[in-house]
Design an enzyme around this catalytic site. Structure first.
Site, PDB file in Angstrom:
ATOM      1  N   GLU A  97      28.357   4.859  46.875  1.00  0.00           N
ATOM      2  CA  GLU A  97      27.029   4.795  47.484  1.00  0.00           C
ATOM      3  C   GLU A  97      26.447   3.389  47.406  1.00  0.00           C
ATOM      4  OE1 GLU A  97      25.456   9.278  46.327  1.00  0.00           O
ATOM      5  OE2 GLU A  97      24.267   7.541  45.778  1.00  0.00           O
ATOM      6  N   CYS A 110      21.318  -2.553  47.021  1.00  0.00           N
ATOM      7  CA  CYS A 110      21.680  -1.984  45.722  1.00  0.00           C
ATOM      8  C   CYS A 110      23.123  -1.505  45.871  1.00  0.00           C
ATOM      9  CB  CYS A 110      20.756  -0.817  45.373  1.00  0.00           C
ATOM     10  SG  CYS A 110      21.283   0.054  43.878  1.00  0.00           S
ATOM     11  N   CYS A 117      31.398   6.830  37.380  1.00  0.00           N
ATOM     12  CA  CYS A 117      30.975   6.089  36.180  1.00  0.00           C
ATOM     13  C   CYS A 117      31.367   6.881  34.937  1.00  0.00           C
ATOM     14  CB  CYS A 117      29.466   5.870  36.204  1.00  0.00           C
ATOM     15  SG  CYS A 117      28.908   4.868  34.812  1.00  0.00           S
ATOM     16  N   CYS A 121      25.288   9.149  31.671  1.00  0.00           N
ATOM     17  CA  CYS A 121      23.838   9.280  31.434  1.00  0.00           C
ATOM     18  C   CYS A 121      23.386  10.612  32.049  1.00  0.00           C
ATOM     19  CB  CYS A 121      23.083   8.128  32.080  1.00  0.00           C
ATOM     20  SG  CYS A 121      23.646   6.518  31.518  1.00  0.00           S
ATOM     21  N   CYS A 124      21.804  11.095  35.637  1.00  0.00           N
ATOM     22  CA  CYS A 124      22.455  10.406  36.749  1.00  0.00           C
ATOM     23  C   CYS A 124      23.646  11.210  37.250  1.00  0.00           C
ATOM     24  CB  CYS A 124      22.905   9.027  36.273  1.00  0.00           C
ATOM     25  SG  CYS A 124      23.894   8.143  37.477  1.00  0.00           S
ATOM     26  N   CYS A 347      20.885   8.807  42.068  1.00  0.00           N
ATOM     27  CA  CYS A 347      22.076   8.018  42.348  1.00  0.00           C
ATOM     28  C   CYS A 347      23.315   8.905  42.162  1.00  0.00           C
ATOM     29  CB  CYS A 347      22.092   6.859  41.370  1.00  0.00           C
ATOM     30  SG  CYS A 347      23.610   5.956  41.305  1.00  0.00           S
TER      31      CYS A 347
END
Ligand code: SF4
Length: 363
Positions: A97, A110, A117, A121, A124, A347
């Site tokens: 993204e 961005c 990832c 977290c 997210c 995100c």
């Protein structure tokens, strides 16, 4: 059968590397600047677009390199402002993204730095399925060029705040910064680039000592803090098991001392988790401590709900109260402007939804 020769993506070479490779081919070094400019500033989509490069050199380039471009798989365009949220397809079928954001006098990209990832977290969606792979510097740059091509607008600022932890893809990060700041390419100022980290302390120190053509890096640093105590931060961010809040804030201070660049602390406000007056007081005490000698800004981000985490966004008034409380303690706060609120989502959600769509329809 002879194995097919692996071809490099030419977008992934810095100008210095391109010059070295051209010299090995017996070409004049100045050609590197011309070719780099076609790739990174003049929007060439094929080697044949490079009209001031001889046909024989173009042939050599075609044999040795690919020109990997991103495909726009989906673009969600805000009807309230110029924000566009992209799902880009990479050459190996991965998807990432990126977000284009329009401000009054500049445009910001961005971008992602990894496919997925590993940091996990809890607020997210990018971390839910782990990290598939690092992105190359060329792929990171291609996100910026893809947004410019799609919107027809020039991008002057880049935040590396999409999916991935950029300090865990360090070499690509540095090569990307070298590439995107090259005056023969986009020539974006280091000062207009922000690296966002969840608080990888050795990575912050390494970046602080990075030369990047000057005495020290001039890029801005954004640190995802999200809680002022280790107990609370560990509930939100697994990385807090490895680096304590005081270690992270001390690393931020060292970054500022080495670079004199702005350090922003990102703080996702989660209703009932980290948004009380007591949380604000603890955050102010942490960032206003006697060892902190740098301008501090806390960027407050009302959290976006992500399926399964149970997090709720505080009311607008609760966000304003938290900011006011911080300011009463002498800590500057800002509430992130809601760009593209009609397309907004956490995100990584767009990518997850698309993956689900594909798995529903089978291979
Ligand atoms: S917030 Fe950043 S570091 Fe954390 S899981 Fe999401 S992409 Fe990774």
């Amino acid at each position: 059968m002879m194995a097919k020769m692996m071809v490099k993506d030419i977008y992934d070479l810095t100008k210095t590397e391109l010059r070295q490779e051209l010299e090995e081919l017996g070409e004049k070094p100045y050609r590197a600047g011309q070719i780099f400019s076609w790739l990174h500033a003049r929007g060439a989509v094929s080697f044949d677009d490079m009209s001031d490069i001889s046909k024989s050199l173009r042939m050599k380039l075609k044999e040795r390199y690919s020109m990997n471009r991103l495909q726009v798989m989906e673009a969600q365009r805000s009807s309230t402002d110029g924000t566009v949220k992209y799902l880009f397809g990479l050459h190996d079928g991965s998807a990432i993204e990126g977000v284009f954001m329009e401000y009054r006098s500049w445009n910001t990209a961005c971008i992602s730095s990894q496919v997925g990832c590993a940091m996990g977290c809890r607020f997210c969606a990018s971390g839910i399925d782990g990290c598939e792979r690092n992105m190359t510097a060329g792929e990171m740059a291609a996100e910026v060029y893809g947004m410019e091509r799609d919107t027809g607008k020039k991008i002057s600022n880049v935040v590396i705040m999409g999916s991935g932890e950029p300090l865990l893809n360090y070499d690509s990060l540095i090569r990307f910064i070298v590439m995107i700041t090259d005056p023969d390419g986009k020539g974006i100022s280091q000062r207009n680039i922000t690296v966002s980290t969840c608080g990888i302390v050795p990575g912050i120190d390494r970046l602080a000592g990075e030369k990047l053509g000057r005495e020290h890096s001039q890029v801005n640093l954004a640190i995802s803090l999200h809680a002022a105590t280790d107990i609370k931060r560990k509930k939100i961010m697994p990385i807090a098991e490895k680096y304590s809040v005081s270690e992270v804030v001390a690393a931020a201070q060292r970054y500022y001392e080495a670079t004199h660049r702005k350090v922003t602390f990102e703080y996702a406000l989660i209703a009932g988790q980290n948004d009380t007056d007591e949380d604000a007081a603890e955050l102010a005490a942490l960032l206003g401590g006697k060892d902190i000698h740098m301008p501090v800004l806390v960027n407050l981000i009302p959290v976006n709900p992500v399926e399964g985490n149970g997090y709720r966004r505080p009311s607008r008034q609760a966000c304003v109260n938290f900011k006011n409380k911080l300011e009463n303690f002498g800590i500057n706060g800002s509430i992130r402007r809601e760009l593209g609120s009609d397309i907004d989502g956490a995100c990584g959600q767009l990518r997850r939804r698309k993956r689900a769509d594909y798995s529903d329809t089978g291979p």
